[in-house]
Design an enzyme around this catalytic site. Structure first.
Site, mmCIF file in Angstrom:
data_model
loop_
_atom_site.group_PDB
_atom_site.id
_atom_site.type_symbol
_atom_site.label_atom_id
_atom_site.label_comp_id
_atom_site.label_asym_id
_atom_site.label_seq_id
_atom_site.Cartn_x
_atom_site.Cartn_y
_atom_site.Cartn_z
ATOM 1 N N TYR A 234 -42.448 -35.384 -60.639
ATOM 2 C CA TYR A 234 -43.349 -34.900 -61.701
ATOM 3 C C TYR A 234 -44.799 -34.887 -61.178
ATOM 4 O O TYR A 234 -45.615 -34.080 -61.592
ATOM 5 C CB TYR A 234 -43.200 -35.735 -62.968
ATOM 6 C CG TYR A 234 -43.715 -35.045 -64.211
ATOM 7 C CD1 TYR A 234 -43.203 -33.813 -64.616
ATOM 8 C CD2 TYR A 234 -44.712 -35.623 -64.991
ATOM 9 C CE1 TYR A 234 -43.675 -33.179 -65.754
ATOM 10 C CE2 TYR A 234 -45.189 -35.007 -66.139
ATOM 11 C CZ TYR A 234 -44.670 -33.783 -66.511
ATOM 12 O OH TYR A 234 -45.146 -33.158 -67.645
ATOM 13 N N LYS B 205 -50.877 -35.173 -67.442
ATOM 14 C CA LYS B 205 -50.445 -35.613 -68.790
ATOM 15 C C LYS B 205 -51.156 -36.898 -69.200
ATOM 16 O O LYS B 205 -51.440 -37.100 -70.386
ATOM 17 C CB LYS B 205 -48.921 -35.805 -68.841
ATOM 18 C CG LYS B 205 -48.110 -34.515 -68.790
ATOM 19 C CD LYS B 205 -48.390 -33.567 -69.951
ATOM 20 C CE LYS B 205 -47.356 -32.455 -70.021
ATOM 21 N NZ LYS B 205 -47.728 -31.404 -71.011
HETATM 22 P P1 NAD Z 1 -42.107 -23.229 -71.871
HETATM 23 O O1 NAD Z 1 -42.056 -22.621 -70.507
HETATM 24 O O2 NAD Z 1 -41.290 -22.606 -72.902
HETATM 25 O O3 NAD Z 1 -43.615 -23.324 -72.355
HETATM 26 C C1 NAD Z 1 -44.705 -23.502 -71.488
HETATM 27 C C2 NAD Z 1 -45.792 -22.569 -71.967
HETATM 28 O O4 NAD Z 1 -47.003 -22.736 -71.222
HETATM 29 C C3 NAD Z 1 -45.385 -21.085 -71.814
HETATM 30 O O5 NAD Z 1 -45.435 -20.464 -73.065
HETATM 31 C C4 NAD Z 1 -46.449 -20.527 -70.894
HETATM 32 O O6 NAD Z 1 -46.779 -19.201 -71.204
HETATM 33 C C5 NAD Z 1 -47.605 -21.468 -71.178
HETATM 34 N N1 NAD Z 1 -48.654 -21.423 -70.154
HETATM 35 C C6 NAD Z 1 -48.613 -21.832 -68.862
HETATM 36 N N2 NAD Z 1 -49.781 -21.559 -68.244
HETATM 37 C C7 NAD Z 1 -50.576 -20.943 -69.166
HETATM 38 C C8 NAD Z 1 -51.886 -20.387 -69.140
HETATM 39 N N3 NAD Z 1 -52.643 -20.388 -68.028
HETATM 40 N N4 NAD Z 1 -52.378 -19.849 -70.287
HETATM 41 C C9 NAD Z 1 -51.635 -19.814 -71.410
HETATM 42 N N5 NAD Z 1 -50.390 -20.316 -71.499
HETATM 43 C C10 NAD Z 1 -49.868 -20.870 -70.383
HETATM 44 O O7 NAD Z 1 -41.722 -24.761 -71.651
HETATM 45 P P2 NAD Z 1 -41.753 -26.014 -72.652
HETATM 46 O O8 NAD Z 1 -40.843 -26.996 -72.034
HETATM 47 O O9 NAD Z 1 -41.551 -25.563 -74.042
HETATM 48 O O10 NAD Z 1 -43.236 -26.577 -72.448
HETATM 49 C C11 NAD Z 1 -44.140 -26.765 -73.515
HETATM 50 C C12 NAD Z 1 -44.869 -28.100 -73.393
HETATM 51 O O11 NAD Z 1 -43.934 -29.153 -73.561
HETATM 52 C C13 NAD Z 1 -45.561 -28.340 -72.066
HETATM 53 O O12 NAD Z 1 -46.797 -28.979 -72.291
HETATM 54 C C14 NAD Z 1 -44.627 -29.301 -71.376
HETATM 55 O O13 NAD Z 1 -45.294 -30.105 -70.425
HETATM 56 C C15 NAD Z 1 -44.167 -30.116 -72.555
HETATM 57 N N6 NAD Z 1 -42.949 -30.898 -72.349
HETATM 58 C C16 NAD Z 1 -41.795 -30.306 -71.930
HETATM 59 C C17 NAD Z 1 -40.648 -31.060 -71.749
HETATM 60 C C18 NAD Z 1 -39.371 -30.437 -71.253
HETATM 61 O O14 NAD Z 1 -38.495 -31.178 -70.779
HETATM 62 N N7 NAD Z 1 -39.192 -29.129 -71.344
HETATM 63 C C19 NAD Z 1 -40.682 -32.436 -72.028
HETATM 64 C C20 NAD Z 1 -41.873 -33.009 -72.480
HETATM 65 C C21 NAD Z 1 -43.000 -32.236 -72.640
HETATM 66 O O1 0WE Z 2 -44.017 -30.747 -68.289
HETATM 67 C C1 0WE Z 2 -42.945 -30.416 -67.820
HETATM 68 C C2 0WE Z 2 -42.855 -29.248 -66.856
HETATM 69 C C3 0WE Z 2 -44.111 -28.430 -66.809
HETATM 70 C C4 0WE Z 2 -44.189 -27.485 -65.651
HETATM 71 C C5 0WE Z 2 -43.096 -26.767 -65.166
HETATM 72 C C6 0WE Z 2 -43.255 -25.894 -64.102
HETATM 73 C C7 0WE Z 2 -42.098 -25.137 -63.500
HETATM 74 C C8 0WE Z 2 -42.546 -23.857 -62.826
HETATM 75 C C9 0WE Z 2 -45.416 -27.324 -65.037
HETATM 76 N N1 0WE Z 2 -45.580 -26.468 -63.994
HETATM 77 C C10 0WE Z 2 -44.536 -25.762 -63.533
HETATM 78 N N2 0WE Z 2 -44.754 -24.906 -62.482
HETATM 79 C C11 0WE Z 2 -43.829 -24.009 -62.047
HETATM 80 O O2 0WE Z 2 -44.058 -23.302 -61.071
HETATM 81 N N3 0WE Z 2 -41.823 -31.147 -68.147
HETATM 82 C C12 0WE Z 2 -41.990 -32.352 -68.933
HETATM 83 C C13 0WE Z 2 -40.462 -30.818 -67.693
HETATM 84 C C14 0WE Z 2 -40.211 -31.578 -66.426
HETATM 85 O O3 0WE Z 2 -40.712 -31.157 -65.254
HETATM 86 C C15 0WE Z 2 -40.354 -32.092 -64.295
HETATM 87 C C16 0WE Z 2 -39.600 -33.095 -64.882
HETATM 88 C C17 0WE Z 2 -39.515 -32.778 -66.254
HETATM 89 C C18 0WE Z 2 -38.834 -33.571 -67.312
HETATM 90 C C19 0WE Z 2 -40.624 -32.094 -62.928
HETATM 91 C C20 0WE Z 2 -40.133 -33.138 -62.137
HETATM 92 C C21 0WE Z 2 -39.393 -34.144 -62.724
HETATM 93 C C22 0WE Z 2 -39.102 -34.144 -64.086
#
Ligand code: NAD
Ligand code: 0WE
Length: 275
Positions: free
Chosen positions: A165, A172
């Site tokens: 991560y 974060k």
């Molecule tokens: P997702 O890919 O559906 O959403 C990520 C969003 O970020 C996308 O809509 C993308 O367009 C937007 N984004 C990225 N760069 C941007 C920029 N420069 N300008 C505007 N928008 C931008 O994935 P998600 O998992 O729904 O992620 C949403 C949030 O949840 C993130 O903050 C992520 O860190 C957090 N999160 C995700 C998880 C997981 O396991 N998926 C767990 C905990 C927290």
């Molecule tokens: O916040 C996240 C992921 C956000 C994210 C994902 C990507 C994939 C594509 C940010 N940047 C990028 N850049 C890319 O090019 N999560 C909480 C999901 C997540 O990501 C991990 C996790 C978990 C959970 C990465 C490593 C280990 C665990």
């Protein structure tokens, strides 16, 4: 236990106006939360990152009817953000809810060692994933004349090392501190600022990550509830936090992770060689 709840969502957000950042697909956490807010009576507007995502967001937003405002916005561009809030002022006149569900780090920064993170990858991760909350809050605050609720999404990697991560964990941690400082500045206006720290969800942002499938397999083994979260549970928590029932909560990071964060050691069953 299967969720057999068939009652309808109470209209806790009737008359509320909300702006949602971060819908990319049907699986987006932002979409689950938008659905919960809309079902509770909120009227929503959406931003989309760029042309690539416009059609997706248009299609999803259309399920809420015809007049759902959509605005393009790359959160790293001050001019995009200024245009979004000028348009919200024009279309809604005021704002009660803002969802920030946006994160990005360059892919190479999530692969090797944290030690190798470049200055540029560090900058981008913090700009997109942490500074943008502050920028959104500054744009929204003048429109939140009746008080409001700002919500962002964090992850456990802010608190403890989660392998790979990397710089996202550091971003974060910055995001969570940003939540607390914004809560202090906006508290007098009755604008609350909180984060949900979500367990892993299979979204576009997670899909590209090597080892993510292992992560989804680990939570049922370690978390007290022995399963992964449902996105509807993120919607429910976001609804509670946005509603008057969450009225005393600000500067908080609420874990919605089936209790994973509470564990300091895996259960003994996991450590036995035959398990
Ligand atoms: P997702 O890919 O559906 O959403 C990520 C969003 O970020 C996308 O809509 C993308 O367009 C937007 N984004 C990225 N760069 C941007 C920029 N420069 N300008 C505007 N928008 C931008 O994935 P998600 O998992 O729904 O992620 C949403 C949030 O949840 C993130 O903050 C992520 O860190 C957090 N999160 C995700 C998880 C997981 O396991 N998926 C767990 C905990 C927290
Ligand atoms: O916040 C996240 C992921 C956000 C994210 C994902 C990507 C994939 C594509 C940010 N940047 C990028 N850049 C890319 O090019 N999560 C909480 C999901 C997540 O990501 C991990 C996790 C978990 C959970 C990465 C490593 C280990 C665990």
């Amino acid at each position: 236990m299967e969720n057999t709840n068939t009652t309808t969502t109470p209209r806790l957000l009737e008359g509320k106006l909300g702006l949602v950042f971060g819908v990319a697909s049907q699986r987006s956490i932002a979409w689950a939360i938008a659905q919960a807010w809309a079902e509770a009576g909120a009227r929503l507007a959406f931003t989309y990152q760029g042309e690539r995502l416009r059609e997706n967001v248009e299609e999803l937003a259309a399920t809420f009817g015809k007049d759902v405002p959509l605005y393009p916005c790359d959160v790293t561009r001050d001019s995009d953000l200024a245009a979004v809030f000028a348009n919200v002022a024009k279309d809604f006149g005021k704002l009660h809810l803002l969802l920030h569900s946006v994160a990005f780090a360059p892919k190479e920064a999530l692969e090797g060692q944290f030690l190798d993170t470049s200055r540029e990858a560090f900058r981008i991760a913090h700009d997109v994933s942490a500074y943008s909350l502050l920028a959104c809050a500054r744009g929204a605050a003048p429109l939140m004349t009746e008080g409001g609720s700002i919500l962002t999404l964090s992850y456990y990697g802010a608190e403890k090392v989660v392998p790979h991560y990397n710089v996202m964990g550091v971003a974060k941690a910055s995001l969570e501190a940003t939540v607390r400082y914004l809560a202090y500045d906006l508290g007098p206006k009755q604008v609350r600022v909180n984060a949900i720290s979500a367990g892993p969800v299979n979204t576009l942002a997670a899909r590209g990550i090597s080892g993510f499938t292992n992560m989804l397999r680990l939570y049922p083994k370690i978390s007290p509830m022995q399963r992964n979260i449902r996105t509807s549970e993120l919607g429910g928590t976001a609804l509670f936090l946005a509603s008057d029932w969450g009225g005393g909560i600000t500067g908080e990071v609420l874990h919605v992770d089936c209790g994973y964060h509470a564990m300091g050691m895996p259960p003994s069953s996991l450590l036995k060689p035959d398990a």
